[in-house]
Scaffold this motif. Sequence first.
Motif, PDB file in Angstrom:
ATOM      1  N   ASN A  38       8.094 -37.060  20.710  1.00  0.00           N
ATOM      2  CA  ASN A  38       9.054 -36.000  21.004  1.00  0.00           C
ATOM      3  C   ASN A  38       9.171 -35.040  19.850  1.00  0.00           C
ATOM      4  OD1 ASN A  38      10.298 -36.352  23.558  1.00  0.00           O
ATOM      5  ND2 ASN A  38      11.269 -38.219  22.780  1.00  0.00           N
ATOM      6  N   THR A  43       4.609 -28.939  23.645  1.00  0.00           N
ATOM      7  CA  THR A  43       4.972 -27.877  24.597  1.00  0.00           C
ATOM      8  C   THR A  43       4.824 -26.508  23.938  1.00  0.00           C
ATOM      9  OG1 THR A  43       6.455 -29.303  25.842  1.00  0.00           O
ATOM     10  CG2 THR A  43       6.884 -26.957  25.992  1.00  0.00           C
ATOM     11  N   THR A  44       5.236 -26.407  22.698  1.00  0.00           N
ATOM     12  CA  THR A  44       5.112 -25.142  21.956  1.00  0.00           C
ATOM     13  C   THR A  44       3.651 -24.702  21.909  1.00  0.00           C
ATOM     14  OG1 THR A  44       7.000 -25.760  20.590  1.00  0.00           O
ATOM     15  CG2 THR A  44       5.571 -24.020  19.732  1.00  0.00           C
TER      16      THR A  44
HETATM   17  P1  ATP Z   1       8.758 -33.039  23.890  1.00  0.00           P
HETATM   18  O1  ATP Z   1       7.731 -33.998  24.314  1.00  0.00           O
HETATM   19  O2  ATP Z   1      10.061 -33.683  23.535  1.00  0.00           O
HETATM   20  O3  ATP Z   1       8.903 -31.861  24.806  1.00  0.00           O
HETATM   21  P2  ATP Z   1       7.089 -31.485  22.124  1.00  0.00           P
HETATM   22  O4  ATP Z   1       6.049 -32.187  21.359  1.00  0.00           O
HETATM   23  O5  ATP Z   1       6.676 -30.751  23.342  1.00  0.00           O
HETATM   24  O6  ATP Z   1       8.257 -32.469  22.474  1.00  0.00           O
HETATM   25  P3  ATP Z   1       8.232 -28.979  21.307  1.00  0.00           P
HETATM   26  O7  ATP Z   1       9.122 -28.877  22.502  1.00  0.00           O
HETATM   27  O8  ATP Z   1       7.044 -28.120  21.254  1.00  0.00           O
HETATM   28  O9  ATP Z   1       7.775 -30.485  21.108  1.00  0.00           O
HETATM   29  O10 ATP Z   1       9.125 -28.751  20.010  1.00  0.00           O
HETATM   30  C1  ATP Z   1       8.589 -28.630  18.697  1.00  0.00           C
HETATM   31  C2  ATP Z   1       9.699 -28.350  17.703  1.00  0.00           C
HETATM   32  O11 ATP Z   1      10.248 -27.052  17.936  1.00  0.00           O
HETATM   33  C3  ATP Z   1      10.873 -29.309  17.780  1.00  0.00           C
HETATM   34  O12 ATP Z   1      11.325 -29.561  16.474  1.00  0.00           O
HETATM   35  C4  ATP Z   1      11.921 -28.565  18.586  1.00  0.00           C
HETATM   36  O13 ATP Z   1      13.199 -28.964  18.229  1.00  0.00           O
HETATM   37  C5  ATP Z   1      11.652 -27.146  18.185  1.00  0.00           C
HETATM   38  N1  ATP Z   1      11.999 -26.224  19.296  1.00  0.00           N
HETATM   39  C6  ATP Z   1      11.425 -26.205  20.519  1.00  0.00           C
HETATM   40  N2  ATP Z   1      11.971 -25.237  21.288  1.00  0.00           N
HETATM   41  C7  ATP Z   1      12.900 -24.618  20.515  1.00  0.00           C
HETATM   42  C8  ATP Z   1      13.800 -23.529  20.735  1.00  0.00           C
HETATM   43  N3  ATP Z   1      13.832 -22.864  21.884  1.00  0.00           N
HETATM   44  N4  ATP Z   1      14.607 -23.189  19.696  1.00  0.00           N
HETATM   45  C9  ATP Z   1      14.579 -23.858  18.518  1.00  0.00           C
HETATM   46  N5  ATP Z   1      13.747 -24.887  18.255  1.00  0.00           N
HETATM   47  C10 ATP Z   1      12.922 -25.259  19.234  1.00  0.00           C
END
Ligand code: ATP
Length: 236
Positions: A38, A43-44
């Motif tokens: 997580n 996703t980013t």
């Molecule tokens: P998950 O499996 O939980 O979705 P992930 O690997 O897809 O996790 P991301 O959603 O890409 O991770 O998030 C990467 C980082 O960017 C995290 O620290 C998250 O808190 C931060 N983040 C994501 N979206 C935002 C936002 N809209 N504003 C601020 N920080 C964000």
Amino acid sequence: MAMLEVKDLHVHYGVIEALKGINLEVNEGEIVSLIGANGAGKTTMLQSISGIKKKTSGDILFLGESIFKKNPKFIVQKGLTQVPEGRRIFTGLSVYENLMMGAFLRKDKKGIQQDLEKVYAQFPILKERINQDASTLSGGEQQMLAMGRALMAKPKLLLLDEPSMGLAPILVKEIFSIIEEINKQGTTVLLVEQNAKMALSIAHRAYVLETGKVVLSGTGKELAESPEIQKAYLGG
Ligand code: ATP
């Protein structure tokens, strides 16, 4: 030349650096999986590639052209489509109407009809539910609809964000075997998953993301057999 090349990609949310210099490649014909905990930035990563999220620096090349500054519409038309996390199907619209939304940017009526038939062959349940409101579908059916809708854009590269999310194990297996089938029929796949076991089992290659950095990469098999990965992601 790789189909997709991500070079030293940095992405921020305000002052938070979510991606800290990512390098990644997807070759034509591959299934590439991106795994990580997580908040690792999975996703980013997908949203940056598909043009939804603004990037800070680096470059992204798709079919040899930089899409770093392009909008999602341009990127879809060039052949890259994303199935978003949580499906995002259009409720209040029928299954058929949802599928046709996927072909929104296309003008080749005949090709659209052919692809619709292909989607029905791939997902017979969608054909059975053609006139049903999409909101009445089960979770697994909604995932199939989201995938079918993406295929209606005729992508060369399909990005999938957490296709197994919230699904029972038997459905997870079915969704992953459909992903393999779609790949065999000629669509290249970049997949993001928390379910590392399934994601590695179908991947030609995979990357492990930790707090915005790639910490490991290799073939799906190599990573699945790595003690580090087993300990951190496979509960072994
Ligand atoms: P998950 O499996 O939980 O979705 P992930 O690997 O897809 O996790 P991301 O959603 O890409 O991770 O998030 C990467 C980082 O960017 C995290 O620290 C998250 O808190 C931060 N983040 C994501 N979206 C935002 C936002 N809209 N504003 C601020 N920080 C964000």
